[in-house]
Enzyme design. Structure first.
Site, PDB file in Angstrom:
ATOM      1  N   TRP A   1       0.904  -1.169   0.181  1.00  0.00           N
ATOM      2  CA  TRP A   1       0.027  -0.089  -0.050  1.00  0.00           C
ATOM      3  C   TRP A   1       0.965   1.297  -0.036  1.00  0.00           C
ATOM      4  O   TRP A   1       0.217   2.179   0.003  1.00  0.00           O
ATOM      5  CB  TRP A   1      -1.067   0.049   1.241  1.00  0.00           C
ATOM      6  CG  TRP A   1      -0.236  -0.297   2.625  1.00  0.00           C
ATOM      7  CD1 TRP A   1       0.071  -1.516   3.097  1.00  0.00           C
ATOM      8  CD2 TRP A   1       0.550   0.554   3.220  1.00  0.00           C
ATOM      9  NE1 TRP A   1       0.800  -1.314   4.340  1.00  0.00           N
ATOM     10  CE2 TRP A   1       1.154   0.051   4.495  1.00  0.00           C
ATOM     11  CE3 TRP A   1       0.929   2.012   2.970  1.00  0.00           C
ATOM     12  CZ2 TRP A   1       1.952   0.669   5.487  1.00  0.00           C
ATOM     13  CZ3 TRP A   1       1.707   2.711   3.843  1.00  0.00           C
ATOM     14  CH2 TRP A   1       1.987   1.984   5.213  1.00  0.00           C
ATOM     15  N   CYS A   2       2.214   0.936   0.312  1.00  0.00           N
ATOM     16  CA  CYS A   2       3.078   2.259   0.460  1.00  0.00           C
ATOM     17  C   CYS A   2       3.303   3.044  -0.920  1.00  0.00           C
ATOM     18  O   CYS A   2       3.573   2.229  -1.909  1.00  0.00           O
ATOM     19  CB  CYS A   2       4.307   1.868   1.117  1.00  0.00           C
ATOM     20  SG  CYS A   2       5.635   3.346   1.118  1.00  0.00           S
TER      21      CYS A   2
END
Length: 474
Positions: free
Chosen positions: A173-174
């Protein structure tokens, strides 16, 4: 000449009675003793009052110079916040925002028991921004299976197999991990083609921290992506006699990563050597932040939070438990000034008079817990009698109210302060010498006069009683 002296005698206020016309009595003797004792007692009490210090307290509008800055001092330990990402920010009601202050802040790595684990950490806040390859640069290259993330089952075996393994700890998700992903895959392919399996000196690998939570926490990963260099199965290096992690801090481009790998290959199987792109990532999970910040005298916030350009943080992983060793406002008084403050302060000075948060521990009992401390600050100014020579003394005191709550934003510790517009002014006053002299004369004259009146009353009473007794006998 004798006539002049005779005329002067006429204005004598203290005319003398011949001694043969006076009569000494036992009652007068006792009254004289009591009067003398009373005069000595009252004179001593008045002398002590004259020598003692009295103060008057006034409430006035704050007289501080315009645009004067306020010094906020702190010493706080975060046992679960790495010095690699710990930052101090300041903001106020006038719109001022200063991020990641470093000049007056010292970071020291600590363990979970709040024990110091090495020298102060060099802050990398002002290093050049990390460069990335352009997005879409490697879209045309085929997928390769050598980029499959490692798991806890094969992680140790992979490290043991190769002299050097460069591991990218990431989270899908980064944003920064997503930008690095194509560059990492292209770099991995080129390095593995240049140094194939039979060569076996270096390998690239990656770990998905959302799938391998325990593995990432075991290596103290707090920000994503974190690139670590493992030699002979571990990433430990000795700096200043202390254990640290070996981490890559250079640009995140294919050229930079491949060049970095090429520079490490000659040292395969060798101990750590200093490299321009290498840096130590603290092996200990905690950090002690101590120092001070200068702020305007308006409502504001001192903010302790994890921050790093080029890294993202999982909010659920952040633990902002902290121990406040000290948090005080203004400059600590010298021993001499402290004694003056203790002597003149209207309420006296307690051990925590200027540091209400001293040695208080705040535990994050839930995930994503943010701690807030609300401080109301009051300025007390002490002005001694001889303030022209010694100057006045300023003492900042505050009340503190603390609480924690679960937040969707990144967990942090906030110290929100608000200064009272009212200043407490304490003036040292003393009795003037002429007042002491007047009171002393009043004591002596008053006691002497009252004693004389009592003596006359008692003498006349006893004399009357004797006359009555003689009349009855006759």
């Amino acid at each position: 000449m004798p006539r002049i002296f005779s005329r002067l005698k006429a204005i004598d206020f203290f005319k003398k009675i011949p001694s043969d016309l006076t009569e000494a009595t036992l009652t007068g003797a006792w009254l004289s003793i009591v009067a003398a004792i009373l005069m000595v007692f009252l004179f001593s009490a008045e002398l002590l009052s004259f020598l003692s210090t009295t103060t008057t307290t006034q409430l006035v509008v704050d007289r501080s110079p315009q645009n004067e800055l306020l010094k906020i001092n702190f010493n706080i330990s975060f046992p679960a916040l790495s010095c690699e990402f710990a930052t101090v920010d300041v903001s106020d009601a006038m719109g001022t925002k200063r991020m990641n202050l470093t000049k007056t802040v010292r970071k020291v790595p600590i363990n979970l028991d709040l024990e110091r684990q090495g020298p102060a950490v060099e802050d990398h806040a002002h290093r050049p921004t990390v460069k990335y390859d352009e997005e879409g640069k490697f879209d045309d290259e085929p997928d390769i299976d050598i980029t499959v993330p490692l798991s806890h089952e094969n992680f140790e075996a992979t490290l043991a197999r190769y002299p050097i393994v460069i591991v990218n700890f990431f989270a899908p998700w980064c944003h920064w991990c997503q930008r690095l992903e194509p560059t990492w895959e292209a770099s991995t392919k080129e390095v593995h083609d240049k140094y194939p399996e039979w060569d076996g000196r270096i390998r690239f690998a990656k770990v998905d921290c959302t799938a391998e939570v325990d593995l990432c926490r075991q290596h103290f990963i707090q920000g994503f992506p974190s690139i670590r260099v493992f030699r002979k199965g571990h990433d430990d290096i000795y700096i200043g006699g202390m254990h640290e992690h070996e981490a890559y801090m250079g640009d995140r481009t294919k050229e930079a990563l491949v060049a970095f790998a090429d520079s490490l290959v000659p040292s395969a199987g060798q101990p750590h050597r200093k490299h321009v792109a290498l840096s130590q990532a603290p092996k200990n999970p905690g950090c002690n932040l101590a120092g001070f910040v200068m702020v305007k005298k308006v409502p504001g916030t001192v903010h302790f939070v994890a921050r790093s350009e080029g890294h993202s943080f999982d909010h659920a992983w952040m633990n902002m438990t902290h121990m406040i060793h000290s948090f005080h406002v203004g400059t600590r008084p010298s021993p001499r000034k402290y004694q003056q403050l203790k002597r003149l302060h209207p309420a006296g000075l307690t051990s925590d008079w200027a540091d209400k948060l001293h040695d208080q521990f705040f535990l994050s009992e839930h995930t994503q817990s943010t701690h807030e401390h609300y401080l109301q600050i009051v300025l007390t100014t002490i002005e001694p009698k001889h303030s022209r020579h010694s100057g006045s003394y300023d003492a900042y005191e505050y009340t503190a109210h603390s609480h924690s709550y679960q937040s969707d934003s990144l967990p942090s510790a906030r110290f929100m302060y608000d200064l009272s517009p009212i200043q407490i002014l304490v003036l040292e006053t003393g009795k003037p010498w002429y007042s002491f002299l007047t009171t002393s004369c009043a004591i002596i004259g008053g006691v002497f006069t009252v004693a004389g009146i009592l003596d006359a009353l008692l003498y006349q009473s006893f004399k009357a009683v004797k006359k009555l007794q003689l009349g009855k006998q006759g």
